[in-house]
Design a protein around this motif. Structure first.
Motif, PDB file in Angstrom:
ATOM      1  N   THR A 288       8.309   0.089  -4.703  1.00 57.91           N
ATOM      2  CA  THR A 288       7.077  -0.405  -4.074  1.00 57.91           C
ATOM      3  C   THR A 288       6.167   0.765  -3.718  1.00 57.91           C
ATOM      4  O   THR A 288       4.961   0.591  -3.594  1.00 57.91           O
ATOM      5  CB  THR A 288       7.388  -1.235  -2.819  1.00 57.91           C
ATOM      6  N   GLN A 289       6.726   1.953  -3.594  1.00 61.45           N
ATOM      7  CA  GLN A 289       5.913   3.144  -3.344  1.00 61.45           C
ATOM      8  C   GLN A 289       5.047   3.481  -4.566  1.00 61.45           C
ATOM      9  O   GLN A 289       4.066   4.194  -4.448  1.00 61.45           O
ATOM     10  CB  GLN A 289       6.815   4.333  -3.001  1.00 61.45           C
ATOM     11  N   MET A 290       5.423   2.960  -5.713  1.00 61.06           N
ATOM     12  CA  MET A 290       4.679   3.231  -6.942  1.00 61.06           C
ATOM     13  C   MET A 290       3.884   2.020  -7.421  1.00 61.06           C
ATOM     14  O   MET A 290       3.154   2.112  -8.389  1.00 61.06           O
ATOM     15  CB  MET A 290       5.654   3.662  -8.040  1.00 61.06           C
ATOM     16  N   THR A 291       4.053   0.891  -6.770  1.00 60.33           N
ATOM     17  CA  THR A 291       3.353  -0.323  -7.197  1.00 60.33           C
ATOM     18  C   THR A 291       2.358  -0.821  -6.160  1.00 60.33           C
ATOM     19  O   THR A 291       1.592  -1.732  -6.437  1.00 60.33           O
ATOM     20  CB  THR A 291       4.356  -1.454  -7.486  1.00 60.33           C
ATOM     21  N   GLY A 292       2.369  -0.271  -4.976  1.00 59.88           N
ATOM     22  CA  GLY A 292       1.501  -0.737  -3.904  1.00 59.88           C
ATOM     23  C   GLY A 292       0.054  -0.326  -4.087  1.00 59.88           C
ATOM     24  O   GLY A 292      -0.303   0.451  -4.978  1.00 59.88           O
ATOM     25  N   ALA A 293      -0.781  -0.838  -3.195  1.00 60.28           N
ATOM     26  CA  ALA A 293      -2.215  -0.570  -3.268  1.00 60.28           C
ATOM     27  C   ALA A 293      -2.525   0.912  -3.088  1.00 60.28           C
ATOM     28  O   ALA A 293      -3.458   1.433  -3.686  1.00 60.28           O
ATOM     29  CB  ALA A 293      -2.954  -1.393  -2.212  1.00 60.28           C
ATOM     30  N   GLY A 294      -1.744   1.608  -2.292  1.00 60.32           N
ATOM     31  CA  GLY A 294      -1.980   3.031  -2.072  1.00 60.32           C
ATOM     32  C   GLY A 294      -1.739   3.876  -3.309  1.00 60.32           C
ATOM     33  O   GLY A 294      -2.250   4.985  -3.425  1.00 60.32           O
ATOM     34  N   ALA A 295      -0.952   3.363  -4.237  1.00 58.35           N
ATOM     35  CA  ALA A 295      -0.629   4.129  -5.441  1.00 58.35           C
ATOM     36  C   ALA A 295      -1.538   3.780  -6.615  1.00 58.35           C
ATOM     37  O   ALA A 295      -1.451   4.402  -7.672  1.00 58.35           O
ATOM     38  CB  ALA A 295       0.823   3.870  -5.830  1.00 58.35           C
ATOM     39  N   ALA A 296      -2.426   2.825  -6.423  1.00 64.04           N
ATOM     40  CA  ALA A 296      -3.227   2.308  -7.541  1.00 64.04           C
ATOM     41  C   ALA A 296      -4.059   3.384  -8.241  1.00 64.04           C
ATOM     42  O   ALA A 296      -4.279   3.313  -9.439  1.00 64.04           O
ATOM     43  CB  ALA A 296      -4.131   1.181  -7.055  1.00 64.04           C
ATOM     44  N   SER A 297      -4.502   4.384  -7.515  1.00 65.27           N
ATOM     45  CA  SER A 297      -5.334   5.425  -8.139  1.00 65.27           C
ATOM     46  C   SER A 297      -4.516   6.633  -8.596  1.00 65.27           C
ATOM     47  O   SER A 297      -5.077   7.607  -9.078  1.00 65.27           O
ATOM     48  CB  SER A 297      -6.403   5.879  -7.144  1.00 65.27           C
ATOM     49  N   GLN A 298      -3.215   6.568  -8.442  1.00 65.68           N
ATOM     50  CA  GLN A 298      -2.352   7.696  -8.797  1.00 65.68           C
ATOM     51  C   GLN A 298      -1.844   7.586 -10.240  1.00 65.68           C
ATOM     52  O   GLN A 298      -1.739   6.486 -10.776  1.00 65.68           O
ATOM     53  CB  GLN A 298      -1.151   7.758  -7.836  1.00 65.68           C
ATOM     54  N   PRO A 299      -1.501   8.699 -10.866  1.00 66.10           N
ATOM     55  CA  PRO A 299      -1.006   8.642 -12.250  1.00 66.10           C
ATOM     56  C   PRO A 299       0.374   7.996 -12.360  1.00 66.10           C
ATOM     57  O   PRO A 299       0.781   7.601 -13.443  1.00 66.10           O
ATOM     58  CB  PRO A 299      -0.945  10.112 -12.672  1.00 66.10           C
ATOM     59  N   TYR A 300       1.085   7.876 -11.255  1.00 64.95           N
ATOM     60  CA  TYR A 300       2.417   7.276 -11.276  1.00 64.95           C
ATOM     61  C   TYR A 300       2.398   5.779 -10.963  1.00 64.95           C
ATOM     62  O   TYR A 300       3.446   5.155 -10.829  1.00 64.95           O
ATOM     63  CB  TYR A 300       3.366   7.999 -10.312  1.00 64.95           C
ATOM     64  N   TYR A 301       1.225   5.193 -10.871  1.00 61.63           N
ATOM     65  CA  TYR A 301       1.103   3.764 -10.555  1.00 61.63           C
ATOM     66  C   TYR A 301       1.754   2.919 -11.651  1.00 61.63           C
ATOM     67  O   TYR A 301       1.538   3.143 -12.835  1.00 61.63           O
ATOM     68  CB  TYR A 301      -0.373   3.396 -10.393  1.00 61.63           C
ATOM     69  N   VAL A 302       2.575   1.965 -11.253  1.00 61.34           N
ATOM     70  CA  VAL A 302       3.343   1.154 -12.195  1.00 61.34           C
ATOM     71  C   VAL A 302       2.816  -0.275 -12.193  1.00 61.34           C
ATOM     72  O   VAL A 302       2.645  -0.887 -11.138  1.00 61.34           O
ATOM     73  CB  VAL A 302       4.840   1.158 -11.821  1.00 61.34           C
ATOM     74  N   THR A 303       2.572  -0.798 -13.396  1.00 63.27           N
ATOM     75  CA  THR A 303       2.175  -2.203 -13.553  1.00 63.27           C
ATOM     76  C   THR A 303       2.996  -2.823 -14.681  1.00 63.27           C
ATOM     77  O   THR A 303       3.608  -2.119 -15.477  1.00 63.27           O
ATOM     78  CB  THR A 303       0.679  -2.327 -13.905  1.00 63.27           C
TER      79      THR A 303
END
Length: 150
Positions: free
Chosen positions: A79-94
């Protein structure tokens, strides 16, 4: 002059067609070919799903490593990589479904389980292998004290 004779059908010529034995042989051959095709198709489908699950897992590994470089540790939960805070990061997972505790046979090969190792030194990603009908997994990081596959 010759007398013209009409070709009269004889008893043998008037009964044209296939015998029941010939028809049964054709049906059996078609059935055998259909069975071979179905088995081959299912094998191809299972290999494709397994390859997709493995590709999804390796893509996730790259994202986890990016997270580790950015934060200095591996994520404890994804969830640290899928949450709203991670959306602009290169590690964001969808487009990946995470299920605890371990994946089972599903129709979607992008269903994974993420397990962290003790004290954040590594991780394991579990996916369903459709060919062997068992779990497959990748281990990353320091690989110490990780939970073994069930």
């Amino acid at each position: 002059m010759w007398a013209q004779t009409k070709n009269l059908p004889t008893e043998r010529n008037s009964r044209r067609g296939f015998t029941i034995v010939e028809l049964l042989i054709v049906i059996v051959v078609i059935g055998i070919l259909a069975a071979i095709t179905i088995v081959a198709y299912n094998g191809v489908q299972d290999r494709a799903k397994t390859s997709n699950a493995q590709a999804t897992s390796t893509g996730l590994i790259k994202k986890i490593e990016l997270y580790s470089v950015d934060k200095g540790t591996y994520p404890t939960t994804l969830t640290q990589m899928t949450g709203a805070g991670a959306a602009s990061q290169p590690y964001y997972v969808t487009n990946i479904t995470f299920i605890p505790p371990f994946p089972v046979a599903t129709s979607t090969p992008n269903t994974l389980t993420y397990v962290t190792c003790e004290s954040g030194t590594g991780y394991q990603i579990f996916y369903w292998n459709y060919q062997t009908k068992a779990l497959g997994f990748y281990t990353g990081g320091a690989q110490t004290n990780c939970a073994a596959a069930p």
